[in-house]
Enzyme design. Structure first.
Site, PDB file in Angstrom:
ATOM      1  N   ASN A   1      -7.157  43.478   2.625  1.00 54.17           N
ATOM      2  CA  ASN A   1      -6.294  44.577   2.446  1.00 54.17           C
ATOM      3  C   ASN A   1      -4.668  44.667   2.981  1.00 54.17           C
ATOM      4  O   ASN A   1      -3.448  44.720   2.068  1.00 54.17           O
ATOM      5  CB  ASN A   1      -6.400  45.686   1.745  1.00 54.17           C
ATOM      6  CG  ASN A   1      -7.021  46.715   2.589  1.00 54.17           C
ATOM      7  OD1 ASN A   1      -8.178  45.909   3.598  1.00 54.17           O
ATOM      8  ND2 ASN A   1      -6.461  47.727   3.425  1.00 54.17           N
TER       9      ASN A   1
ATOM     10  N   CYS B   1      -3.796  51.909   1.534  1.00 54.66           N
ATOM     11  CA  CYS B   1      -5.219  52.204   0.708  1.00 54.66           C
ATOM     12  C   CYS B   1      -5.204  54.207   0.559  1.00 54.66           C
ATOM     13  O   CYS B   1      -5.558  54.606  -0.211  1.00 54.66           O
ATOM     14  CB  CYS B   1      -6.375  51.378   0.822  1.00 54.66           C
ATOM     15  SG  CYS B   1      -6.391  50.029  -0.307  1.00 54.66           S
TER      16      CYS B   1
HETATM   17  N1  PLP Z   1     -11.810  47.502  -0.730  1.00 56.33           N
HETATM   18  C1  PLP Z   1     -10.451  47.046  -0.364  1.00 56.33           C
HETATM   19  C2  PLP Z   1     -10.539  45.668   0.217  1.00 56.33           C
HETATM   20  C3  PLP Z   1      -9.770  48.030  -0.420  1.00 56.33           C
HETATM   21  O1  PLP Z   1      -8.350  47.298   0.023  1.00 56.33           O
HETATM   22  C4  PLP Z   1      -9.993  48.897  -1.311  1.00 56.33           C
HETATM   23  C5  PLP Z   1      -8.357  49.529  -1.879  1.00 56.33           C
HETATM   24  O2  PLP Z   1      -8.728  50.814  -1.752  1.00 56.33           O
HETATM   25  C6  PLP Z   1     -11.386  49.588  -1.910  1.00 56.33           C
HETATM   26  C7  PLP Z   1     -12.626  48.735  -1.527  1.00 56.33           C
HETATM   27  C8  PLP Z   1     -11.109  51.005  -2.281  1.00 56.33           C
HETATM   28  O3  PLP Z   1     -10.985  50.417  -3.865  1.00 56.33           O
HETATM   29  P1  PLP Z   1     -10.883  51.273  -5.521  1.00 56.33           P
HETATM   30  O4  PLP Z   1      -9.791  52.049  -4.900  1.00 56.33           O
HETATM   31  O5  PLP Z   1     -11.494  51.043  -6.319  1.00 56.33           O
HETATM   32  O6  PLP Z   1     -12.370  52.828  -4.795  1.00 56.33           O
END
Ligand code: PLP
Length: 384
Positions: free
Chosen positions: A151, A325
């Site tokens: 990410n 995130c």
């Molecule tokens: N995995 C990755 C690589 C992410 O970028 C994110 C983003 O938050 C997640 C997992 C978690 O996703 P969610 O927001 O749907 O819980």
């Protein structure tokens, strides 16, 4: 700032696609419970099942393997809460994966990455050998979790090669394909992993929806128990509108897969070129690796990321400081630390991530705003 905004933070969350909005609006008028046998219930059920087919297409998996969840975090937690005796996670996994692995109680082994952020296949093989040899674990007691794309950097892992190594030991593989979805073919279509996790809001669907694609026969412990929804794999009355929006976004992502990555890569490359014109000493992190078409992580030494992101925001451009995130955190990125990136560069890393609504105008505005970041750096040096 009242002028047009430029949103370049798709890896944090993407704007809702019009197709998803339309699907959600019509699903909001469905008032049946999808478990009810009457016509209203059946319509809700049909909406969910149609979305399941779309998710299966996106993941290259049969629709019956798709379990709808509240997001990728829940999907990953479901897999990682299983009865594993050892869990191997790459050093660049998302916190949703690393934290859930640590909570399991199993032995957690962090597999290192190289300077480009790529998982060291030989280190993975050595650890698997050790677990099955000296420790005598059976393959099915071991879970390996490797993301398909990162990410922060957009770096893409060699999932096919990793899947070979994992399968060679009979261990189970979970692939976090959250950032790969809609940008490259999902791991599931190459050599199908046991588990794939996906998130709706990263592909232009609504927040609060996700999916776990669990291969038939792969062990699965429900995280939520109660009613028999999702064939007993995830209890709770389904969020029909969110699932409908997720399904529509998945369909749009599949439809656009032949053209959109090229368009985005062109915009991303142009952005990198223009940013470098404004500040020639800019570093592009992970550039030598295969990267997602939409992501660039750049650093101007001397311009701390938080200051840069505020300057960009004031100029009307939304980007993020490293791992956004869970925005707002200023700690050093564990991903960049695992890649051995110097602290001076790591703390200046700004991520731009593009998506379905991005245009060349956004690139130009971001490049113009970047000049402000370069100027901040100049004034910071004068003060110092
Ligand atoms: N995995 C990755 C690589 C992410 O970028 C994110 C983003 O938050 C997640 C997992 C978690 O996703 P969610 O927001 O749907 O819980």
């Amino acid at each position: 700032m009242n002028g047009p905004r430029t949103y370049l933070d798709y890896n944090a969350t993407a704007p809702l696609r019009p197709e998803a909005r339309a699907a959600m609006l019509s699903a909001l008028d469905l008032h049946g419970n999808a478990s009810s046998v009457h016509a209203e219930g059946r319509r809700a059920r049909q909406t969910i099942e149609a979305a399941r087919v779309e998710l299966g297409r996106l993941a290259g998996a049969p629709a019956r393997d798709v379990i709808f969840t509240s997001g990728a975090t829940e999907a990953a937690n479901q897999v990682l809460s299983g009865p594993w005796r050892a869990i191997l996670v790459s050093a660049v996994e998302h916190p949703a994966v690393i934290a859930a692995a640590k909570r399991n109680g199993a032995e957690v082994i962090v597999v290192p990455v190289d300077h480009l952020g790529l998982v060291a296949g030989d280190a993975l093989a050595t650890q698997l050998d050790r677990l099955s040899g000296a420790q005598g674990l059976r393959g099915e007691d071991i879970l390996v979790a490797v993301q398909q794309a990162n990410n922060e950097t957009g770096v893409v892992q060699p999932i096919a090669e990793i899947a070979e190594i994992v399968a060679g030991q009979g261990a189970r593989l979970m692939v976090d394909a959250v950032q790969a979805a809609g940008r490259i073919a999902i791991a599931a279509s190459e050599r199908r992993p046991d588990y794939v996790v996906l998130s709706s809001h990263k592909i232009g669907g609504p927040l609060g929806a996700g999916a776990l694609i669990a291969r038939e026969g792969a062990p699965l412990t429900p995280l939520l128990t109660g009613g028999g929804q999702e064939r007993g794999r995830r209890a709770g009355t389904e969020n029909v509108a969110a699932i409908a929006g997720f399904g529509a976004a998945a369909a749009a992502a599949v439809r656009d897969l032949a053209t959109e990555p090229m368009r985005l890569e062109h915009l991303r490359d142009r952005l990198e070129t223009e940013l470098a014109v404004a500040a020639p000493d800019m570093v592009v992190i992970g550039r030598q690796a295969q990267r997602l078409c939409n992501t660039t992580l750049v650093a101007l030494a001397g311009a701390p990321a938080e200051t840069a992101v505020i300057a960009l925001d004031l100029a009307g451009v939304a980007a993020s400081a490293g791992a956004a995130c869970s925005s707002g955190k200023t700690a050093r990125s564990p991903v960049l630390a695992a890649m051995g990136i110097d602290d001076d560069i790591a703390r200046c890393a700004v991520r731009f991530s593009l998506g379905w609504a991005s245009k060349m105008d956004d690139v130009s505005r971001a490049a113009e705003a970047w000049q402000r970041v370069d100027r901040i750096r100049g004034s910071a040096r004068q003060v110092a």
